[in-house]
Design a protein around this motif. Structure first.
Motif, PDB file in Angstrom:
ATOM      1  N   ALA A 104     102.495  11.500  49.940  1.00 14.41           N
ATOM      2  CA  ALA A 104     101.985  10.161  50.247  1.00 14.41           C
ATOM      3  C   ALA A 104     100.549  10.237  50.781  1.00 14.41           C
ATOM      4  O   ALA A 104      99.679   9.462  50.375  1.00 14.41           O
ATOM      5  CB  ALA A 104     102.896   9.465  51.260  1.00 14.41           C
ATOM      6  N   TRP A 107      98.119  11.195  47.855  1.00 15.02           N
ATOM      7  CA  TRP A 107      97.777  10.101  46.958  1.00 15.02           C
ATOM      8  C   TRP A 107      97.040   8.980  47.677  1.00 15.02           C
ATOM      9  O   TRP A 107      96.229   8.272  47.067  1.00 15.02           O
ATOM     10  CB  TRP A 107      99.017   9.591  46.232  1.00 15.02           C
ATOM     11  CG  TRP A 107      99.419  10.574  45.180  1.00 15.02           C
ATOM     12  CD1 TRP A 107     100.468  11.445  45.219  1.00 15.02           C
ATOM     13  CD2 TRP A 107      98.731  10.836  43.952  1.00 15.02           C
ATOM     14  NE1 TRP A 107     100.476  12.233  44.082  1.00 15.02           N
ATOM     15  CE2 TRP A 107      99.427  11.880  43.295  1.00 15.02           C
ATOM     16  CE3 TRP A 107      97.602  10.303  43.349  1.00 15.02           C
ATOM     17  CZ2 TRP A 107      99.011  12.375  42.063  1.00 15.02           C
ATOM     18  CZ3 TRP A 107      97.195  10.799  42.118  1.00 15.02           C
ATOM     19  CH2 TRP A 107      97.905  11.823  41.493  1.00 15.02           C
ATOM     20  N   ALA A 108      97.270   8.816  48.985  1.00 15.15           N
ATOM     21  CA  ALA A 108      96.517   7.816  49.750  1.00 15.15           C
ATOM     22  C   ALA A 108      95.045   8.195  49.834  1.00 15.15           C
ATOM     23  O   ALA A 108      94.178   7.328  49.951  1.00 15.15           O
ATOM     24  CB  ALA A 108      97.110   7.674  51.152  1.00 15.15           C
TER      25      ALA A 108
END
Length: 123
Positions: A104, A107-108
């Motif tokens: 997460a 990809w953030a």
């Protein structure tokens, strides 16, 4: 491409944990192990196999969170290959939180960077 590679690696970790757990379940032995040493890369345990052999897996134990040297802990191992040993009651679900949170964050960071790099420049 970098993000996809790290995503595949993260999913491979979860898959490997699943395979290890399934392998242990197929031929499970149980024992009480003593935690011999803990380090950043592995936690070493010593236990007696069902045949009475004292065994110290060279790669340490799976899912070693919160173990300390000298502690006694129940372990489950593959009786065909005692190198594969995990702390009893722990399984691959423990790998889901660190892998999913890492992906997460990855990809953030990558998606906004990709978006900024792909934006058309003003002339």
């Amino acid at each position: 491409m970098f993000g996809l590679l790290l995503t595949v690696m993260g999913l491979s970790i979860v898959g490997a944990c699943f395979i290890n757990d399934r392998t242990i379940e197929e031929s499970k032995g149980e024992a009480v192990a003593e935690v011999v040493d803990t380090s950043l890369t592995r936690t070493v345990v010593r236990f007696n196999t069902d045949e009475g052999r004292v065994y110290i897996p060279p790669n340490g134990v799976l899912y070693p969170a919160d173990l300390q040297a000298g502690q006694l802990v129940r372990v489950e191992y593959d009786s065909r290959n005692p190198d594969l040993v995990r702390v009893a009651g722990r399984n691959m679900t423990l790998s889901l939180l660190p892998v999913s949170s890492s992906l997460a964050v990855l990809w953030a960071v990558l998606l906004p960077v990709y978006w900024l790099l792909r934006r058309p420049t003003a002339r």
